[in-house]
Write a protein that holds these residues in place. Structure first.
Motif, PDB file in Angstrom:
ATOM      1  N   LYS A   6     -44.241  74.458  -8.471  1.00 53.27           N
ATOM      2  CA  LYS A   6     -44.512  75.892  -8.361  1.00 53.27           C
ATOM      3  C   LYS A   6     -44.572  76.504  -9.756  1.00 53.27           C
ATOM      4  CE  LYS A   6     -43.415  79.453  -5.205  1.00 53.27           C
ATOM      5  NZ  LYS A   6     -42.539  79.911  -4.165  1.00 53.27           N
ATOM      6  N   LYS A   7     -45.667  77.145 -10.057  1.00 53.91           N
ATOM      7  CA  LYS A   7     -45.854  77.787 -11.351  1.00 53.91           C
ATOM      8  C   LYS A   7     -45.505  79.257 -11.232  1.00 53.91           C
ATOM      9  CE  LYS A   7     -48.637  78.387 -15.288  1.00 53.91           C
ATOM     10  NZ  LYS A   7     -47.694  79.140 -16.044  1.00 53.91           N
ATOM     11  N   THR A  60     -51.533  76.406  -7.665  1.00 50.23           N
ATOM     12  CA  THR A  60     -50.178  76.497  -7.137  1.00 50.23           C
ATOM     13  C   THR A  60     -50.158  76.882  -5.672  1.00 50.23           C
ATOM     14  OG1 THR A  60     -49.386  77.116  -9.334  1.00 50.23           O
ATOM     15  CG2 THR A  60     -47.914  77.549  -7.484  1.00 50.23           C
TER      16      THR A  60
END
Length: 80
Positions: A6-7, A60
């Protein structure tokens, strides 16, 4: 196939995205859709920030080109 990490967004970009979403909802109603380009001017004056938004949006979260603004708000508010 593994899930991508997850960015998280820079806080300044997250705040800008929230502001734009809330403005669009106020102007056009709860059903308004937008793309990640809605957070930028019509010129590419900050390519790194544009790529950050594109990565969050496309890689993402694997979002469609247009998503409901209220969905984006919920996603942004759920992130730490």
């Amino acid at each position: 196939m593994s899930t991508p990490l997850k960015k998280l967004l820079k806080s300044s970009l997250k705040e800008k995205m929230l502001q734009v979403c809330h403005t669009k909802i106020a102007q056009k109603g709860d059903n308004v859709g937008l793309s990640f380009y809605a957070f930028f001017a019509n010129k590419n004056d900050d390519p790194e920030l544009l790529m950050e938004a594109a990565t969050w949006w496309i890689q993402t979260h694997q979002l469609d080109h247009f998503e409901k603004a209220h969905r984006i708000v919920k996603m942004l508010e759920a992130e730490a």
